[in-house]
Design a protein around this motif. Structure first.
Motif, PDB file in Angstrom:
ATOM      1  N   SER A 173     -10.365  -9.238  -0.462  1.00  0.00           N
ATOM      2  CA  SER A 173      -9.316  -8.956   0.516  1.00  0.00           C
ATOM      3  C   SER A 173      -9.830  -8.845   1.943  1.00  0.00           C
ATOM      4  O   SER A 173      -9.075  -8.475   2.844  1.00  0.00           O
ATOM      5  CB  SER A 173      -8.586  -7.660   0.147  1.00  0.00           C
ATOM      6  OG  SER A 173      -9.504  -6.569   0.109  1.00  0.00           O
ATOM      7  N   ASP A 219      -5.071  -4.878   8.746  1.00  0.00           N
ATOM      8  CA  ASP A 219      -4.841  -3.504   8.293  1.00  0.00           C
ATOM      9  C   ASP A 219      -4.158  -2.670   9.378  1.00  0.00           C
ATOM     10  O   ASP A 219      -4.257  -1.438   9.376  1.00  0.00           O
ATOM     11  CB  ASP A 219      -6.160  -2.852   7.873  1.00  0.00           C
ATOM     12  CG  ASP A 219      -7.189  -2.825   9.004  1.00  0.00           C
ATOM     13  OD1 ASP A 219      -6.861  -3.270  10.134  1.00  0.00           O
ATOM     14  OD2 ASP A 219      -8.311  -2.351   8.770  1.00  0.00           O
ATOM     15  N   ASP A 220      -3.465  -3.348  10.288  1.00  0.00           N
ATOM     16  CA  ASP A 220      -2.843  -2.647  11.408  1.00  0.00           C
ATOM     17  C   ASP A 220      -1.350  -2.421  11.227  1.00  0.00           C
ATOM     18  O   ASP A 220      -0.657  -2.017  12.163  1.00  0.00           O
ATOM     19  CB  ASP A 220      -3.079  -3.429  12.708  1.00  0.00           C
ATOM     20  CG  ASP A 220      -2.528  -4.859  12.654  1.00  0.00           C
ATOM     21  OD1 ASP A 220      -2.219  -5.329  11.531  1.00  0.00           O
ATOM     22  OD2 ASP A 220      -2.419  -5.496  13.714  1.00  0.00           O
ATOM     23  N   ARG A 278       1.375  -1.707   4.568  1.00  0.00           N
ATOM     24  CA  ARG A 278       1.031  -2.743   3.595  1.00  0.00           C
ATOM     25  C   ARG A 278       1.761  -2.507   2.279  1.00  0.00           C
ATOM     26  O   ARG A 278       1.760  -1.401   1.722  1.00  0.00           O
ATOM     27  CB  ARG A 278      -0.477  -2.766   3.347  1.00  0.00           C
ATOM     28  CG  ARG A 278      -0.919  -3.808   2.310  1.00  0.00           C
ATOM     29  CD  ARG A 278      -2.411  -3.815   2.099  1.00  0.00           C
ATOM     30  NE  ARG A 278      -3.129  -4.274   3.284  1.00  0.00           N
ATOM     31  CZ  ARG A 278      -4.446  -4.521   3.300  1.00  0.00           C
ATOM     32  NH1 ARG A 278      -5.167  -4.347   2.196  1.00  0.00           N
ATOM     33  NH2 ARG A 278      -5.030  -4.929   4.402  1.00  0.00           N
ATOM     34  N   GLU A 316      -4.632   0.329   0.636  1.00  0.00           N
ATOM     35  CA  GLU A 316      -5.309   1.068   1.690  1.00  0.00           C
ATOM     36  C   GLU A 316      -4.475   2.289   2.052  1.00  0.00           C
ATOM     37  O   GLU A 316      -3.308   2.384   1.658  1.00  0.00           O
ATOM     38  CB  GLU A 316      -5.500   0.182   2.921  1.00  0.00           C
ATOM     39  CG  GLU A 316      -4.210  -0.308   3.515  1.00  0.00           C
ATOM     40  CD  GLU A 316      -4.411  -1.056   4.810  1.00  0.00           C
ATOM     41  OE1 GLU A 316      -3.412  -1.251   5.520  1.00  0.00           O
ATOM     42  OE2 GLU A 316      -5.550  -1.426   5.109  1.00  0.00           O
ATOM     43  N   GLY A 334      -0.533   2.575   2.311  1.00  0.00           N
ATOM     44  CA  GLY A 334       0.013   1.423   1.615  1.00  0.00           C
ATOM     45  C   GLY A 334       0.857   1.805   0.420  1.00  0.00           C
ATOM     46  O   GLY A 334       0.856   2.950  -0.047  1.00  0.00           O
TER      47      GLY A 334
END
Length: 263
Positions: A140, A145-146, A149, A174, A177
């Protein structure tokens, strides 16, 4: 188009055939209007009757419908988000949901499947296909990652061993998420290899709901739905009655469940 798929990769054609059958029925559960056109492009189409999969159509389409509904609800709350569709196969979910311009969507599957998907689907803005095994560490890397998710894993985790489940989930999920995934009870895992379709494909289930619980232990179990119960409420007549009676057997209601984890 003839496709060469190995072991569990074949299951994506079974799912596509069930979606098409449901869409053609008088009262569809999922109503996947793209499935039949996609299936028509495959020369070696699966025969659900021969594979003894006819009766699985309501369950599989209920599963897809609930995951679609969960994704719609998530995207209604987050108009800017990242969606990872793990084990995407040839599923038309991105077309069914038609996410807005603030959503980056990633369809992830093994290389032979992604090669086929790229032939079947036109390029779409903000949709990226990733040819990778989710059981390999680092698969991944590079995914943004901003944004919030959402991770969708349909018909995937049960084919992975427990270590593979941990690698897939921890690589995808994450902080902040959400994971929506279906799994099966240990007793289903044990008997799945005897199912004719599984035997013909040379595959079987290798993990259970308990393995997902371990893999996602850093998060909170926000919801868990019995797909047996959900299917009973979305079918009619003898089909619904049979499913309801099956659900009375000890342990049967949890044969397949849909879990939502939040971190």
């Amino acid at each position: 188009m003839t496709v060469q798929l190995l072991r569990e990769q074949q299951t994506m054609l079974w799912t596509l055939a069930m979606h098409a059958r449901d869409a053609a029925s008088a009262q569809p559960i999922l109503g996947d209007r793209f499935a039949a056109d996609l299936l028509a492009r495959v020369d070696d189409q699966p025969s659900l009757g021969v594979l003894a999969l006819d009766g699985n159509t309501p369950l599989i389409c209920t599963r897809a419908r609930l995951i679609d509904d969960a994704a719609r609800a998530f995207l209604a709350r987050h108009d800017e988000a990242v969606v990872l569709h793990l084990g995407c196969g040839l599923d038309s979910r991105v077309l069914r949901l038609d996410p807005g311009p603030g959503v980056q969507w990633f369809d992830v599957d093994q290389e032979p499947v992604i090669e086929l998907r790229r032939q079947f689907y036109d390029d779409r803005e903000n949709v990226t296909t990733i040819a990778a095994s989710v059981t390999e560490p680092g698969w991944s890397a590079g995914i943004p990652d901003d944004r919030p998710r959402l991770v969708l894993a349909e018909g995937l985790l049960m084919y992975l061993d427990p270590e593979g489940v941990r690698t897939a989930v921890r690589g995808a999920l994450e902080p902040g998420g959400t994971l929506v995934a279906d799994t099966t009870a240990p007793w289903v895992t044990s008997i799945a290899a005897w199912q004719p379709a599984m035997r013909s494909a040379g595959t079987g289930f290798r993990s259970s709901t308990a393995d997902l619980d371990v893999a996602a232990s850093s998060g909170t179990l926000a919801d868990r739905v019995s797909l047996v119960d959900a299917t009973a409420t979305r079918t009619r007549g003898l089909t619904s009655t049979g499913i309801r009676l099956f659900g009375l057997v000890p342990g049967a209601r949890d044969a397949m469940v849909l879990s939502t984890y939040e971190t």
